[in-house]
Write a protein that holds these residues in place. Structure first.
Motif, PDB file in Angstrom:
ATOM      1  N   PRO A 299       9.071  -1.858  19.605  1.00  0.00           N
ATOM      2  CA  PRO A 299       8.505  -1.530  20.923  1.00  0.00           C
ATOM      3  C   PRO A 299       9.504  -1.526  22.079  1.00  0.00           C
ATOM      4  CG  PRO A 299       6.944  -2.856  19.707  1.00  0.00           C
ATOM      5  CD  PRO A 299       8.190  -2.793  18.863  1.00  0.00           C
ATOM      6  N   PRO A 300      10.473  -2.474  22.148  1.00  0.00           N
ATOM      7  CA  PRO A 300      11.408  -2.412  23.275  1.00  0.00           C
ATOM      8  C   PRO A 300      12.286  -1.157  23.281  1.00  0.00           C
ATOM      9  CG  PRO A 300      11.426  -4.603  22.287  1.00  0.00           C
ATOM     10  CD  PRO A 300      10.669  -3.707  21.358  1.00  0.00           C
ATOM     11  N   GLU A 301      12.437  -0.512  22.111  1.00  0.00           N
ATOM     12  CA  GLU A 301      13.293   0.670  22.014  1.00  0.00           C
ATOM     13  C   GLU A 301      12.532   1.980  22.206  1.00  0.00           C
ATOM     14  OE1 GLU A 301      15.520   0.544  18.374  1.00  0.00           O
ATOM     15  OE2 GLU A 301      15.949  -1.599  18.582  1.00  0.00           O
ATOM     16  N   LEU A 302      11.196   1.915  22.214  1.00  0.00           N
ATOM     17  CA  LEU A 302      10.423   3.151  22.273  1.00  0.00           C
ATOM     18  C   LEU A 302      10.521   3.870  23.623  1.00  0.00           C
ATOM     19  CD1 LEU A 302       8.805   4.845  20.334  1.00  0.00           C
ATOM     20  CD2 LEU A 302       6.720   3.740  21.159  1.00  0.00           C
ATOM     21  N   PRO A 303      10.651   3.173  24.765  1.00  0.00           N
ATOM     22  CA  PRO A 303      10.837   3.928  26.015  1.00  0.00           C
ATOM     23  C   PRO A 303      12.038   4.865  25.987  1.00  0.00           C
ATOM     24  CG  PRO A 303      10.227   1.671  26.512  1.00  0.00           C
ATOM     25  CD  PRO A 303      10.461   1.731  25.026  1.00  0.00           C
TER      26      PRO A 303
ATOM     27  N   ASP B  36       2.784  -4.475   8.051  1.00  0.00           N
ATOM     28  CA  ASP B  36       3.534  -4.424   6.800  1.00  0.00           C
ATOM     29  C   ASP B  36       3.454  -3.025   6.209  1.00  0.00           C
ATOM     30  OD1 ASP B  36       4.904  -5.044   4.493  1.00  0.00           O
ATOM     31  OD2 ASP B  36       3.174  -5.948   3.495  1.00  0.00           O
ATOM     32  N   HIS B  37       4.417  -2.202   6.521  1.00  0.00           N
ATOM     33  CA  HIS B  37       4.505  -0.840   5.985  1.00  0.00           C
ATOM     34  C   HIS B  37       5.247  -0.879   4.660  1.00  0.00           C
ATOM     35  CE1 HIS B  37       5.870   3.383   5.738  1.00  0.00           C
ATOM     36  NE2 HIS B  37       4.808   3.657   6.471  1.00  0.00           N
ATOM     37  N   LYS B  38       4.942   0.059   3.755  1.00  0.00           N
ATOM     38  CA  LYS B  38       5.522   0.025   2.417  1.00  0.00           C
ATOM     39  C   LYS B  38       7.015   0.363   2.399  1.00  0.00           C
ATOM     40  CE  LYS B  38       1.229   1.087  -0.016  1.00  0.00           C
ATOM     41  NZ  LYS B  38       0.502   2.046  -0.906  1.00  0.00           N
ATOM     42  N   VAL B  39       7.500   1.088   3.408  1.00  0.00           N
ATOM     43  CA  VAL B  39       8.906   1.497   3.412  1.00  0.00           C
ATOM     44  C   VAL B  39       9.751   0.615   4.317  1.00  0.00           C
ATOM     45  CG1 VAL B  39      10.512   3.396   3.851  1.00  0.00           C
ATOM     46  CG2 VAL B  39       8.255   3.872   2.880  1.00  0.00           C
ATOM     47  N   ALA B  40       9.280   0.366   5.524  1.00  0.00           N
ATOM     48  CA  ALA B  40      10.030  -0.428   6.511  1.00  0.00           C
ATOM     49  C   ALA B  40       9.038  -0.998   7.520  1.00  0.00           C
ATOM     50  CB  ALA B  40      11.074   0.447   7.220  1.00  0.00           C
ATOM     51  N   PRO B  41       9.402  -2.057   8.216  1.00  0.00           N
ATOM     52  CA  PRO B  41       8.492  -2.605   9.226  1.00  0.00           C
ATOM     53  C   PRO B  41       8.031  -1.520  10.196  1.00  0.00           C
ATOM     54  CG  PRO B  41      10.355  -4.068   8.916  1.00  0.00           C
ATOM     55  CD  PRO B  41      10.663  -2.830   8.133  1.00  0.00           C
ATOM     56  N   ALA B  42       6.751  -1.570  10.537  1.00  0.00           N
ATOM     57  CA  ALA B  42       6.170  -0.565  11.417  1.00  0.00           C
ATOM     58  C   ALA B  42       5.315  -1.254  12.472  1.00  0.00           C
ATOM     59  CB  ALA B  42       5.343   0.434  10.616  1.00  0.00           C
ATOM     60  N   TYR B  43       4.828  -0.453  13.420  1.00  0.00           N
ATOM     61  CA  TYR B  43       4.110  -1.020  14.557  1.00  0.00           C
ATOM     62  C   TYR B  43       2.860  -0.202  14.851  1.00  0.00           C
ATOM     63  CZ  TYR B  43       8.503  -3.422  15.064  1.00  0.00           C
ATOM     64  OH  TYR B  43       9.613  -4.189  14.790  1.00  0.00           O
ATOM     65  N   GLU B  44       1.754  -0.908  15.018  1.00  0.00           N
ATOM     66  CA  GLU B  44       0.540  -0.317  15.554  1.00  0.00           C
ATOM     67  C   GLU B  44       0.597  -0.359  17.082  1.00  0.00           C
ATOM     68  OE1 GLU B  44      -3.052  -1.316  12.406  1.00  0.00           O
ATOM     69  OE2 GLU B  44      -2.672  -2.692  14.074  1.00  0.00           O
ATOM     70  N   TRP B  45       0.118   0.710  17.707  1.00  0.00           N
ATOM     71  CA  TRP B  45       0.106   0.763  19.165  1.00  0.00           C
ATOM     72  C   TRP B  45      -1.313   0.994  19.673  1.00  0.00           C
ATOM     73  CZ3 TRP B  45       3.505   0.470  23.302  1.00  0.00           C
ATOM     74  CH2 TRP B  45       4.846   0.249  22.982  1.00  0.00           C
ATOM     75  N   PRO B  46      -1.769   0.214  20.652  1.00  0.00           N
ATOM     76  CA  PRO B  46      -3.008   0.579  21.347  1.00  0.00           C
ATOM     77  C   PRO B  46      -2.808   1.923  22.044  1.00  0.00           C
ATOM     78  CG  PRO B  46      -2.307  -1.661  21.899  1.00  0.00           C
ATOM     79  CD  PRO B  46      -1.164  -1.015  21.176  1.00  0.00           C
ATOM     80  N   PRO B  47      -3.714   2.872  21.867  1.00  0.00           N
ATOM     81  CA  PRO B  47      -3.496   4.196  22.457  1.00  0.00           C
ATOM     82  C   PRO B  47      -3.238   4.168  23.954  1.00  0.00           C
ATOM     83  CG  PRO B  47      -5.263   4.284  20.855  1.00  0.00           C
ATOM     84  CD  PRO B  47      -4.901   2.840  20.999  1.00  0.00           C
ATOM     85  N   ASP B  48      -3.951   3.320  24.694  1.00  0.00           N
ATOM     86  CA  ASP B  48      -3.742   3.277  26.143  1.00  0.00           C
ATOM     87  C   ASP B  48      -2.320   2.829  26.485  1.00  0.00           C
ATOM     88  OD1 ASP B  48      -6.281   4.156  26.720  1.00  0.00           O
ATOM     89  OD2 ASP B  48      -7.094   2.153  27.102  1.00  0.00           O
ATOM     90  N   ALA B  49      -1.820   1.816  25.758  1.00  0.00           N
ATOM     91  CA  ALA B  49      -0.479   1.311  26.041  1.00  0.00           C
ATOM     92  C   ALA B  49       0.578   2.364  25.722  1.00  0.00           C
ATOM     93  CB  ALA B  49      -0.219   0.037  25.234  1.00  0.00           C
ATOM     94  N   LEU B  50       0.387   3.088  24.626  1.00  0.00           N
ATOM     95  CA  LEU B  50       1.361   4.120  24.267  1.00  0.00           C
ATOM     96  C   LEU B  50       1.314   5.283  25.263  1.00  0.00           C
ATOM     97  CD1 LEU B  50       3.510   4.964  22.277  1.00  0.00           C
ATOM     98  CD2 LEU B  50       1.729   5.891  20.790  1.00  0.00           C
ATOM     99  N   ALA B  51       0.120   5.653  25.699  1.00  0.00           N
ATOM    100  CA  ALA B  51       0.010   6.712  26.706  1.00  0.00           C
ATOM    101  C   ALA B  51       0.681   6.287  28.007  1.00  0.00           C
ATOM    102  CB  ALA B  51      -1.461   7.055  26.938  1.00  0.00           C
ATOM    103  N   ASP B  52       0.521   5.021  28.387  1.00  0.00           N
ATOM    104  CA  ASP B  52       1.178   4.524  29.606  1.00  0.00           C
ATOM    105  C   ASP B  52       2.699   4.601  29.476  1.00  0.00           C
ATOM    106  OD1 ASP B  52      -1.231   4.000  30.837  1.00  0.00           O
ATOM    107  OD2 ASP B  52      -1.221   1.856  30.387  1.00  0.00           O
ATOM    108  N   LEU B  53       3.222   4.239  28.304  1.00  0.00           N
ATOM    109  CA  LEU B  53       4.668   4.294  28.079  1.00  0.00           C
ATOM    110  C   LEU B  53       5.176   5.727  28.243  1.00  0.00           C
ATOM    111  CD1 LEU B  53       6.616   2.527  25.244  1.00  0.00           C
ATOM    112  CD2 LEU B  53       6.938   4.961  25.618  1.00  0.00           C
TER     113      LEU B  53
END
Length: 217
Positions: free
Chosen positions: A119-123, A155-172
């Motif tokens: 998440p800190p790298e997504l912006p 826990d993703h099968k290939v690599a660590p992954a992240y769920e995002w609340p849609p509102d938070a991702l839209a704000d970003l």
């Protein structure tokens, strides 16, 4: 993080391509969303499928009439995509530093390719997508949709992954210079573990000026 994700997908590239090469055949909602995206970006400039994997969605966009090409961090994925779709362009590259000029694209597709980004790298990823899009261009972002106010590691099968609340991702993405056009969520299909979310965003002209002229109002 970038190297570890690349190596993880290099290791499973052949299996991934085998499992998901025809995935859109069973995803009517996604096909409809991609068709709407194609209508919005057609004739506005090239379209980049960022995190293209073995190229099946890049090829689908091409079949919808788009001037499209794929970019992926995994060298093995790029090699598979080139073999499967020899008439299309596929480049190895990072979504945080795309080898493209400012404002040269009409559209960017990121079909679940940002899910491994901390998440800190997504912006920075959102800013890079905005940099390469022309004003009025569109971004279609697929992601793992979560509840709560903050993103959550899963826990993703290939690599660590992240769920995002849609509102938070839209704000970003708004902070990166986009306006929301629409969104969609769907429940997991059989064999899936996470809800799928999609955000359709339009690049704001004002942000394009700030990118070209840093420090000026």
């Amino acid at each position: 993080m970038t190297d570890s994700v690349s190596h993880a997908y290099d290791a499973v590239a052949a299996l991934y391509a085998e499992l998901f090469s025809d995935m859109l055949e069973t995803l009517p909602l996604e096909r409809a969303l991609l068709a709407a995206f194609a209508e919005l970006v057609r004739d506005r400039g090239p379209v980049a499928d960022v995190g293209c994997g073995p190229g099946q969605v890049t090829a689908h966009l091409h079949a919808l009439g788009l001037d499209t090409f794929g970019v992926d961090l995994s060298a093995e994925m790029v090699a598979l995509a080139r073999r499967a779709h020899p008439g299309l362009r596929f480049d190895e590259g990072s979504m945080t530093a795309l080898d493209l000029g400012d404002g040269v694209l009409g559209g960017v597709l990121a079909f679940f390719s940002t899910i491994h980004t901390p998440p800190p790298e997504l912006p920075a990823v959102g800013a890079e997508f905005r940099r390469v899009l022309a004003p009025g261009g569109h971004l279609l972002l697929g992601f793992l949709a979560g509840d709560g106010p903050l993103p959550r590691e899963v826990d993703h099968k290939v690599a660590p992954a992240y769920e995002w609340p849609p509102d938070a991702l839209a704000d970003l993405l708004r902070e990166a210079g986009f306006s929301e056009v629409g969104r969609m969520e769907r429940a997991p299909h059989e064999g899936e573990r996470f809800r799928s979310g999609y955000l359709l965003m339009r690049a704001n002209p004002a942000t394009a000026r700030r990118i070209r002229e840093p420090g000026r109002p």
